[in-house]
Design a protein around this motif. Structure first.
Motif, short mmCIF file in Angstrom:
data_model
loop_
_atom_site.label_atom_id
_atom_site.label_comp_id
_atom_site.label_asym_id
_atom_site.label_seq_id
_atom_site.Cartn_x
_atom_site.Cartn_y
_atom_site.Cartn_z
N LEU A 185 0.85 -1.19 0.00
CA LEU A 185 0.00 0.00 0.00
C LEU A 185 0.89 1.23 0.00
N ALA A 186 0.66 2.12 -0.94
CA ALA A 186 1.49 3.32 -1.07
C ALA A 186 0.59 4.54 -1.24
N THR A 187 1.08 5.68 -0.77
CA THR A 187 0.43 6.96 -1.04
C THR A 187 1.21 7.65 -2.15
N ILE A 188 0.54 7.93 -3.24
CA ILE A 188 1.16 8.50 -4.42
C ILE A 188 0.68 9.94 -4.58
N ASP A 189 1.61 10.88 -4.57
CA ASP A 189 1.26 12.28 -4.77
C ASP A 189 2.20 12.89 -5.81
N GLU A 190 2.21 14.20 -5.89
CA GLU A 190 2.98 14.87 -6.93
C GLU A 190 4.48 14.63 -6.81
N ASN A 191 4.93 14.12 -5.70
CA ASN A 191 6.35 13.82 -5.52
C ASN A 191 6.74 12.48 -6.12
N SER A 192 5.77 11.72 -6.58
CA SER A 192 6.04 10.41 -7.18
C SER A 192 5.88 10.48 -8.70
N GLU A 193 6.75 9.79 -9.41
CA GLU A 193 6.65 9.74 -10.87
C GLU A 193 5.38 9.04 -11.32
N LEU A 194 4.82 8.19 -10.46
CA LEU A 194 3.62 7.44 -10.81
C LEU A 194 2.37 8.32 -10.81
N PHE A 195 2.42 9.45 -10.11
CA PHE A 195 1.28 10.36 -10.03
C PHE A 195 0.80 10.75 -11.43
N TRP A 196 1.73 11.05 -12.31
CA TRP A 196 1.40 11.42 -13.70
C TRP A 196 0.65 10.29 -14.39
N GLY A 197 1.11 9.06 -14.25
CA GLY A 197 0.50 7.93 -14.95
C GLY A 197 -0.86 7.54 -14.43
N LEU A 198 -1.07 7.70 -13.12
CA LEU A 198 -2.37 7.35 -12.55
C LEU A 198 -3.48 8.26 -13.05
N LYS A 199 -3.13 9.47 -13.47
CA LYS A 199 -4.13 10.43 -13.93
C LYS A 199 -4.29 10.35 -15.44
N GLY A 200 -4.90 9.26 -15.89
CA GLY A 200 -5.15 9.08 -17.32
C GLY A 200 -4.95 7.66 -17.79
N ALA A 201 -4.04 6.92 -17.12
CA ALA A 201 -3.80 5.51 -17.45
C ALA A 201 -3.78 4.69 -16.17
N GLY A 202 -4.55 5.15 -15.19
CA GLY A 202 -4.46 4.59 -13.85
C GLY A 202 -4.87 3.14 -13.71
N HIS A 203 -5.69 2.64 -14.64
CA HIS A 203 -6.12 1.25 -14.56
C HIS A 203 -4.95 0.28 -14.65
N ASN A 204 -3.81 0.76 -15.10
CA ASN A 204 -2.66 -0.10 -15.37
C ASN A 204 -1.69 -0.25 -14.20
N PHE A 205 -1.94 0.44 -13.09
CA PHE A 205 -0.87 0.53 -12.09
C PHE A 205 -1.25 0.09 -10.69
N GLY A 206 -2.50 -0.07 -10.37
CA GLY A 206 -2.82 -0.46 -9.01
C GLY A 206 -4.31 -0.40 -8.73
N ILE A 207 -4.64 -0.71 -7.49
CA ILE A 207 -6.03 -0.63 -7.02
C ILE A 207 -6.10 0.57 -6.08
N VAL A 208 -6.81 1.59 -6.48
CA VAL A 208 -6.90 2.82 -5.69
C VAL A 208 -7.98 2.64 -4.63
N THR A 209 -7.57 2.66 -3.38
CA THR A 209 -8.52 2.48 -2.28
C THR A 209 -9.17 3.78 -1.87
#
Length: 411
Positions: free
Chosen positions: A123-147
């Protein structure tokens, strides 16, 4: 946490898993999951508003109407999808269009952080400090389960809304969409609260506005001059918009009928009136009459205001189509069978191809949340090489075994 336990168990036993909440997409790539574990997020439906009233922590399983009601009860709102019965978060992971995007941007533009279970079960908290933040906003189905997600929220500034639904016969197709181009698409003075929709089926052209009790005739009078069959003005508040546009909890799209209902989406810069007429004739021919299995189908032409969307840079997120003005989607409704599935695929792609050829656009741009499934990753996430490379690198790093590969997977 049970969800982490479930993902860990699935990984240890090489069992596929898939998270679901509001059933927004009907993409054929989901059919690649022939067995495994479904993780249903419906119980994760809480809304916690921050003390300053500027943000809310929202559960990953909440539906759009539930969120709207929870916020409205305390004088707040945020950008959600237009249809009441779909999940709030699913559309947002694909960018997410909604009535308020002209003011604030896409659904995903509101997100400040994600709580997400990654492919490895952490379980991770992803915000603007993470490179994954960009990907979750538009292709988010590919990276995890957002709780849960922390989102911007806003005071309800204008409680009143208005709509005018104007009905036209099919012979007016070219005139209507030529006028739509002139009044809405190329009009730089159109207000940010003005949205324009049309349906083929019941054939309304829809103009919801914020903070008014009637739609300003400047936006509708030219359509009246075309000689509509009828016109129906209504007024109410933001919560009435879904019912006015036929996508409330009580309307057909929110009922479980057992029918298939795939879409064939395409983004457009403007209407090509001649292509509109060609597709309309094809639509009428194939969906009219007692013998057709596609009776009851419709085509959707969504023209949301764009000012808020374009206030963000083109590279602000994995959503690639901020500069496109129109979201178009033929939607075929039929009792599923192998034969009809194939016929629907042929017909839907035929209609979309006419629109694409008429657009003069170099690439097929599609809304991933409406995708049929035979489009390419470039169509879903943008054809720019830098976008594809950035997404591929994120996928390799955060989901190297492609555990999240069933909804519009990154190539």
């Amino acid at each position: 946490m049970a969800l982490i336990t479930g993902v860990t168990f699935a990984n240890e036993h090489s069992v596929p898993f898939l998270a679901a909440n509001g059933f927004h997409g009907s993409i054929t790539t989901l059919g690649k999951m022939t067995h495994g574990i479904e993780i249903y997020l419906s119980q994760s439906n809480t809304v916690e508003i921050s003390p300053d009233g500027k943000t809310a922590k929202i559960g990953g399983g909440i539906r759009a109407r539930n969120l709207t009601d929870a916020l409205w009860s305390v004088g707040k709102q945020t950008v959600t999808g237009a249809c009441e019965c779909v999940g709030y978060l699913g559309p947002g992971l694909g960018g997410g269009h909604g009535w308020l995007q002209g003011h604030h941007g896409l659904i995903s533009d509101q997100y400040l952080s994600f709580d997400v279970v990654l492919a490895n079960g952490n379980l991770a908290t992803i915000d603007e400090n993470s490179e994954l933040f960009w990907g979750l906003k538009g292709a988010g189905h590919n990276f995890g389960i957002v709780t849960s997600v922390t989102s911007k929220i806003y005071d309800v500034q204008y409680p009143n809304y208005a709509i005018e639904t104007i009905f036209f016969s099919g012979e007016k197709v070219e005139e209507v969409y030529q006028l739509a181009n002139e009044l809405w698409i190329t009009n730089s003075t159109a207000p940010e609260g003005l949205n324009h929709w049309s349906y083929w089926f019941i054939d309304p052209t829809i103009d919801p506005e914020k903070g008014v009790d009637t739609v300003d005739p400047i936006h509708t009078a030219p359509f009246h001059q075309l000689g509509p069959i009828m016109s129906q003005p209504q007024s109410g508040d933001y919560r009435d918009l879904a019912a006015w546009t036929g996508i409330s909890l009580a309307d057909g799209p929110c009922q479980k009928t057992g029918n298939a209902n795939p879409r064939f989406p395409i983004y457009l810069q403007a209407y090509n009136p001649q292509a509109q007429k060609q597709v309309y004739d094809l639509f009428r021919e194939t969906t009219t009459g007692p013998a057709t299995p596609f009776a009851g189908s419709l085509s959707m032409f969504e023209g949301y205001s764009q000012q808020g969307v374009r206030s963000f840079a083109d590279d602000a997120s994995a959503f690639a189509y901020r500069s496109d003005n129109l979201l178009v989607a033929p939607l075929l409704i039929y009792p599923p069978s192998k034969e009809l599935n194939e016929a629907a695929q042929t017909l839907g792609n035929r209609m979309r191809q006419v629109l694409f050829e008429g657009s003069g656009q170099p690439t097929l741009n599609t809304y991933v949340n409406y995708a049929y499934g035979d489009e390419t990753s470039a169509a879903w996430y943008g054809s720019d090489s830098w976008r594809q490379e950035r997404l591929a690198a994120l996928k390799k790093k955060y989901d190297p075994e492609e555990r999240f590969s069933f909804y519009a997977p990154i190539a």
